[in-house]
Design an enzyme around this catalytic site. Structure first.
Site, PDB file in Angstrom:
ATOM      1  N   GLU A  83     -49.580 -32.863 -33.464  1.00  0.00           N
ATOM      2  CA  GLU A  83     -49.808 -33.527 -34.739  1.00  0.00           C
ATOM      3  C   GLU A  83     -49.576 -35.033 -34.711  1.00  0.00           C
ATOM      4  O   GLU A  83     -50.250 -35.774 -35.417  1.00  0.00           O
ATOM      5  CB  GLU A  83     -48.897 -32.900 -35.812  1.00  0.00           C
ATOM      6  CG  GLU A  83     -49.252 -31.476 -36.202  1.00  0.00           C
ATOM      7  CD  GLU A  83     -50.481 -31.403 -37.100  1.00  0.00           C
ATOM      8  OE1 GLU A  83     -51.091 -32.454 -37.366  1.00  0.00           O
ATOM      9  OE2 GLU A  83     -50.837 -30.291 -37.520  1.00  0.00           O
ATOM     10  N   SER A 343     -10.547  14.444 -60.741  1.00  0.00           N
ATOM     11  CA  SER A 343      -9.241  14.685 -60.108  1.00  0.00           C
ATOM     12  C   SER A 343      -8.808  13.574 -59.157  1.00  0.00           C
ATOM     13  O   SER A 343      -7.779  13.713 -58.493  1.00  0.00           O
ATOM     14  CB  SER A 343      -9.289  16.004 -59.328  1.00  0.00           C
ATOM     15  OG  SER A 343      -9.491  17.096 -60.197  1.00  0.00           O
TER      16      SER A 343
END
Length: 680
Positions: A83, A343
């Site tokens: 680029e 319980s």
């Protein structure tokens, strides 16, 4: 075509126009730049920094924060070679590149290569501008030169790594690598790097989930340029061309959705939230949760919490089997929902009874029909066992014995202990009655795991945490070390579910009234796991029991956590490890403490030595005498039996030592008396 060439050449010419240096500087310095702070996705990380979950930015795009050090250097080299070769030499605009692009366009009759620098691309991305119009190109040049004066090259490159488009709603290198390759961008193959260089040039045309062929062709052109420029060698080129380009996007990590949403609400300003969760374990347990409910209708739900009880760190938190607005109400975090614990509070009650001297694991207790001032509890199977050991009463989860202990302790004692453990609770009607022993109270799975963590770590609470915030101080003591160990030892003796390993996992199950909630919570020497199953809307699950439904899931969760359990700790030195026959008489058979306050004219009393006396020891020991009571008698010195089952009311106690001592005498009916003296 001539118009396009003219615009391109004109843009290049204007970019290189012979302004005086002063005029150019003034023009660039007067540039109004767009905001340079790029919004990035909020991320939730595990304790190792691995991504658990990410959120899109406000406009629905995936744009994840990244540092230069987190990106593969070979990708950076390929990007700049393709680029912008002179990225580190130019000041935002590269005259050579513009001139070359213009000449190629005139010579070939069409655009052959672009003249934009990487900085110009960043300028366009920041302003979301176009490239085809002369005013757009001029603006990019101006912004690019201004960026170069205000930012370093590394900062400009970093902006590109955040903004480069990769098709659809993907922006930035990290979003691309996670979506296309399922990994972070630190280590990329040559083929992956080339594809990531190619896509942003035409993101919609080259996105591989739309066209693998175009994406592959573009990648191969980047590879060819990289070979020509010496970025890769021939062998790397050949290997890269054989790699298959992904044909679909991967889903972004979406683990721990309930916890992630929760932490963001707690700290809305942060971009990165690091939790104590373990990504691998979280994924395993989320899959387990989905498997567990898959064949059980469309309403049953499950929640799982895993914590290290030594540190208090939550290692996994599964709020539901799936984060969906379905018939299971998967969007509801059931780790925090208030439910009846059934319980599962019983171990705490037994531990408190041990601490209060009301009972011992080997103490006998009656399981028979009992009326507690109008409250007549029954066991789940409506059967009675008669007289059994406390150990068995807890393991069999009998209701009448635990209510008897709660009656002796007082419900307020239980609530105070929950407060010490940091357990938030909801009392129906605001009143604490004996029914809380059997689940008549509302608690969350997360808090119940915190309670069991306190038992597992020797009786001291430590609030659970899901955030990495360093060392924390211990909380309050809930149970003594000995009582906590005794509770754990009893629970470790509970038989595992069918098919599960007999590994002495200490665990307890629970089923709420009407089969609305099924629980299983257990711990080994290091970790604690809690399971809740039921329906989020609170409707009953016919036939659901904690032992049948939740307990197998608990053992499966531990199997996914570790291959072998950490061993339970040794008993603290102060723990009384004896049989029922060796216990002091008051502990051999449970009697409600209130009986001790009833007047008894025939109760035993220490006749000698009198309370508070200073007594000189005889060579053969200390002569003690009891009046009243019923033989046989047991004498204790500082709580330790020193003379057992004596028919005589007078006895010589040897080897008591000197100093202050508490002497106690217990008769055959468990009545006792004591005196404190000083021996010389």
């Amino acid at each position: 075509m001539m118009g396009a060439r003219f615009l391109f050449v004109l843009a290049a010419g204007l970019g290189l126009a012979a302004f005086s240096n002063d005029k150019l500087d003034q023009w660039v310095d007067a540039t109004v730049l767009p905001p340079l702070q790029v919004e990035t996705s909020v991320e939730v990380l595990d304790h190792n920094g691995a991504l658990l979950r990410a959120y899109t930015v406000a406009d629905g795009r995936w744009r994840l924060d990244v540092a230069l050090s987190d990106v593969d250097p070979d990708y950076i080299a390929a990007l700049l070679a393709y680029e912008d070769k002179r990225f580190y030499q130019h000041g935002g605009v590269d005259p050579q590149a513009l001139a070359r692009a213009a000449l190629q366009a005139v010579w070939n009759g069409h655009v052959v290569s672009g003249g934009s620098t990487l900085t110009m691309q960043v300028a366009r991305l920041l302003e979301e501008g176009t490239t085809g119009q002369i005013d757009g190109k001029l603006r990019q040049m101006r912004v690019a030169m201004a960026l170069e004066r205000r930012l370093s090259k590394q900062e400009i490159l970093l902006l590109y790594l955040h903004l480069a488009p990769y098709g659809g709603n993907l922006e930035g290198i990290r979003a691309a690598t996670l979506s296309y390759f399922g990994k972070e961008p630190l280590r990329l193959t040559s083929a992956e790097a080339a594809l990531l260089v190619a896509i942003p040039q035409s993101p919609e045309m080259r996105r591989p989930d739309r066209s693998v062929e175009r994406a592959t062709d573009a990648r191969d052109r980047v590879l060819a340029r990289a070979l020509r420029d010496g970025v890769i060698d021939g062998e790397q080129m050949r290997a890269a061309r054989t790699e298959v380009v992904p044909s679909a996007r991967r889903a972004f990590p979406a683990l721990a959705p309930h916890m992630s949403d929760r932490i963001i609400l707690e700290e809305p300003g942060l971009k990165r939230h690091q939790l104590t969760l373990d990504k691998t374990l979280q994924g395993k347990l989320e899959r387990l949760a989905a498997d567990v409910v898959a064949s059980r209708g469309d309403k049953l739900q499950v929640a799982i919490v895993v914590a290290d009880h030594a540190s208090g760190e939550v290692l996994a938190s599964v709020g539901s089997a799936a984060f969906k607005a379905d018939r299971r109400a998967g969007f509801v975090d059931m780790t925090r929902a208030i439910r009846s614990p059934g319980s599962t509070l019983k171990p705490l009650i037994y531990g408190l009874a041990f601490d209060e001297g009301l009972a011992h694991p080997e103490t006998l207790i009656d399981d028979k029909p009992t009326d507690f001032n109008g409250y007549r509890p029954q066991n789940f199977d409506r059967q009675f066992r008669g007289t059994i050991r406390i150990r068995e009463a807890l393991q069999e989860s009998l209701n009448i014995p635990v209510v008897a202990l709660t009656d002796a302790l007082g419900p307020a004692k239980l609530l105070a202990s929950l407060d010490k453990a940091g357990v938030r609770y909801d009392l129906p009607g605001g009143q604490a009655g004996l029914a809380i022993a059997l689940g008549g109270i509302g608690v969350s799975l997360e808090d119940m795991v915190q309670l069991y963590a306190a038992i597992a770590r020797g009786g001291v609470s430590l609030p659970l945490t899901h955030q990495m915030k360093g060392q924390r101080e211990e909380g309050q003591r809930v149970l003594s070390a000995s009582s906590a160990w005794q509770v754990g030892d009893i629970l470790a003796g509970l038989a595992p579910p069918p098919g599960a390993p007999e590994n002495r996992l200490a665990y307890k199950t629970g089923t709420s009234y009407g089969h609305r909630d099924a629980w299983a919570i257990g711990f080994d020497g290091r970790d604690v796991i809690g399971i809740w199953m039921g329906r989020p809307d609170g409707t009953p699950v016919p036939g659901a029991f904690g032992a049948d439904l939740a307990a197998p899931v608990l053992f499966q969760a531990f199997a996914r956590l570790k291959q072998n359990l950490d061993p339970q700790p040794e008993a603290p030195p102060s723990t009384l490890l004896v049989s029922n026959a060796e216990l002091p008489l008051p502990l051999q058979k449970f009697r409600n403490r209130n009986a001790a306050f009833q007047p008894d004219k025939d109760a035993p009393a220490v006749a000698f030595p009198p309370d508070g006396a200073e007594v000189e020891m005889l060579p053969e020991g200390l002569l003690v005498r009891v009046s009243g009571g019923k033989a046989p008698y047991t004498w204790l010195a500082n709580g330790v039996p020193v003379a057992i089952s004596l028919g005589s009311k007078e006895v010589m106690l040897a080897q008591l030592g000197r100093g202050f001592i508490t002497l106690s005498v217990i008769d055959a009916e468990g009545r006792s008396a004591r005196t404190k003296v000083r021996l010389r």
